[in-house]
Enzyme design. Structure first.
Site, PDB file in Angstrom:
ATOM      1  CG  HIS A  33      32.974  39.694  46.017  1.00  0.00           C
ATOM      2  ND1 HIS A  33      33.784  40.401  45.176  1.00  0.00           N
ATOM      3  CD2 HIS A  33      33.516  38.448  46.096  1.00  0.00           C
ATOM      4  CE1 HIS A  33      34.774  39.623  44.758  1.00  0.00           C
ATOM      5  NE2 HIS A  33      34.639  38.435  45.308  1.00  0.00           N
TER       6      HIS A  33
HETATM    7  N1  UDP Z   1      31.877  39.530  37.105  1.00  0.00           N
HETATM    8  C1  UDP Z   1      30.750  39.249  36.356  1.00  0.00           C
HETATM    9  N2  UDP Z   1      29.551  39.733  36.814  1.00  0.00           N
HETATM   10  C2  UDP Z   1      29.426  40.473  37.935  1.00  0.00           C
HETATM   11  C3  UDP Z   1      30.596  40.754  38.681  1.00  0.00           C
HETATM   12  C4  UDP Z   1      31.809  40.251  38.245  1.00  0.00           C
HETATM   13  O1  UDP Z   1      30.822  38.585  35.309  1.00  0.00           O
HETATM   14  O2  UDP Z   1      28.309  40.856  38.292  1.00  0.00           O
HETATM   15  C5  UDP Z   1      33.161  39.004  36.617  1.00  0.00           C
HETATM   16  C6  UDP Z   1      34.268  40.019  36.542  1.00  0.00           C
HETATM   17  O3  UDP Z   1      34.205  40.745  35.335  1.00  0.00           O
HETATM   18  C7  UDP Z   1      35.493  39.138  36.640  1.00  0.00           C
HETATM   19  C8  UDP Z   1      35.052  38.058  37.595  1.00  0.00           C
HETATM   20  O4  UDP Z   1      33.633  38.068  37.572  1.00  0.00           O
HETATM   21  O5  UDP Z   1      35.788  38.551  35.400  1.00  0.00           O
HETATM   22  C9  UDP Z   1      35.566  38.387  38.957  1.00  0.00           C
HETATM   23  O6  UDP Z   1      34.959  37.627  39.870  1.00  0.00           O
HETATM   24  P1  UDP Z   1      34.776  38.061  41.397  1.00  0.00           P
HETATM   25  O7  UDP Z   1      34.930  39.520  41.521  1.00  0.00           O
HETATM   26  O8  UDP Z   1      33.512  37.432  41.834  1.00  0.00           O
HETATM   27  O9  UDP Z   1      35.958  37.276  42.102  1.00  0.00           O
HETATM   28  P2  UDP Z   1      37.490  37.612  42.358  1.00  0.00           P
HETATM   29  O10 UDP Z   1      38.104  37.968  41.043  1.00  0.00           O
HETATM   30  O11 UDP Z   1      37.550  38.709  43.358  1.00  0.00           O
HETATM   31  O12 UDP Z   1      38.031  36.343  42.911  1.00  0.00           O
END
Ligand code: UDP
Length: 376
Positions: free
Chosen positions: A220
């Site tokens: 994403h």
């Molecule tokens: N996550 C979730 N559902 C999904 C995809 C990710 O609950 O369909 C959780 C994932 O396990 C983690 C968090 O969202 O705990 C990560 O968020 P994301 O990847 O959106 O953001 P980033 O960590 O890259 O800022």
């Protein structure tokens, strides 16, 4: 003592859930001063699967303010949030504003607070990718610069701040910010919710059907979704790998839109909508390895002892790479396929180190808020 918590995006709900739970535990064990948490939801992520499910599953208190700011470019989004959060701060008059991570909601919350002379407390301070083309890098570096309490998840994060002249101090009275290494609230979240969280039936069926023999993937990051060449390479690599090992990919709304805008399709990869946190924990537990450009998921792979291929050119979570638990593949098709063969296909490996604290980051944050601001 009043704390105004700013959240808006999926990973922030997960992090804030940990701290909100610890605030409740702190209040329950206190006769004297209690912490009154007021939550602002900016609306950056807003629909059922990206927001509501996290509040429901993780029992996060209802936000007092729902700003409904979403689906607009970075500048407009940050500006509108700044204006609305300023109003919230002026009406609540908190002792501190608590922000998480690196989104537009983080920066807007921190900016609104500092201009009203309200101390900013930043959870997940000090992370750096050293890539200022990432909106997240801009948000986190600026937020750290204006924060008064900086809660670092790792020693690397503390060192990054030191290099920028934001030095660790246990005294805030002299005007210096306090830099505290507390561990990672995401580790607390995994430790707590993996024991109590039950996945939905559909996800359980996927996990049971392919037990230990599928990869979990997410994509994403703007640098991947907004660049046709990178997204095309990632799609082709995942399709190729899925020819031999199943891939489950819960699709972020931004990526769904980007695939359709770029005219890209996936046929072999199993695409799901965004799933809840409990579903995600079950998918992680059952998988053989992870391919992702997410920050949070790189660490969760480690918490579940799964190897991880990172679909970016760098990571903030460098200790995972240094310990051979994560490999940076970038977004070139051949490199991703090569990383799967050389690194992922070996499955679960021994992980003996504890890189992200002891699972008490939330409690330490709440204690520090009390220690530093209790007399304010
Ligand atoms: N996550 C979730 N559902 C999904 C995809 C990710 O609950 O369909 C959780 C994932 O396990 C983690 C968090 O969202 O705990 C990560 O968020 P994301 O990847 O959106 O953001 P980033 O960590 O890259 O800022």
């Amino acid at each position: 003592m009043k704390i105004l918590t700013i959240v808006g995006a999926r990973p922030q709900f997960i992090k804030a859930a940990v701290v909100s739970r610890e605030i409740a535990a702190f209040n329950a064990g206190q006769d004297g001063l209690k912490i009154d948490e007021v939550i602002v939801h900016t609306g950056q992520h807003h629909d059922g699967n990206m927001s509501d499910i996290f509040f429901r599953e993780m029992k996060i208190p209802e936000p007092h303010f729902n700003l409904g700011i979403c689906d607009c470019p970075h500048g407009a989004m940050t500006g509108r949030m700044l204006e609305q959060i300023e109003k919230a701060i002026m009406s609540v008059r908190p002792h501190a504003v608590l922000v998480y991570g690196d989104t537009n909601s983080t920066l807007a919350g921190a900016l609104a607070a500092v201009k009203l002379h309200v101390p900013v407390a930043h959870v997940e301070a000090g992370l750096r990718s050293f890539n200022m083309n990432m909106p997240e890098e801009v948000n986190r570096a600026l937020t750290d610069r204006i924060s008064r309490l900086l809660f670092c998840p790792t020693e690397t994060a503390v060192k990054n701040l030191l290099r920028e002249g934001i030095a660790g101090s246990s005294e805030t009275s002299a005007g210096a910010p306090a830099v505290l290494e507390v561990g990672d609230v995401m580790f607390d979240a995994t430790e707590f919710y993996r024991r109590i969280g039950k996945p939905g039936k559909d996800i359980q069926a996927i996990v049971d059907g392919d037990k230990g023999d599928y990869y979990l993937a997410t994509v994403h990051r703007e640098e991947n979704t907004d660049d046709f060449r990178r997204l095309n390479d990632i799609v082709e690599a995942l399709e190729m790998i899925a020819g031999t090992t199943a891939i489950i990919l819960p699709l972020h709304p931004r990526t769904r839109k980007a695939l359709s805008r770029h005219g890209l399709r996936m046929n072999k990869v199993t695409l799901l909508g965004p799933v809840g946190y409990f579903d995600m924990l079950a998918l992680l537990d059952g998988c053989k390895g992870v391919l992702t450009d997410s920050g949070g998921l790189q660490k969760e792979a480690y918490f579940f002892r799964k190897p991880c291929v990172t679909l970016r050119d760098e990571t903030e979570w460098v200790e995972l790479v240094e310990h051979g638990l994560n490999t940076i593949a970038g977004a070139k098709k051949d490199a991703i396929i090569g990383a799967e063969k050389a690194f992922l296909s070996r499955g679960t490996v021994g992980f003996s180190c504890a890189l992200y604290g002891r699972g008490d980051a939330g409690a330490r944050i709440v204690q520090a808020l009390n220690d530093y601001l209790g007399g304010a």
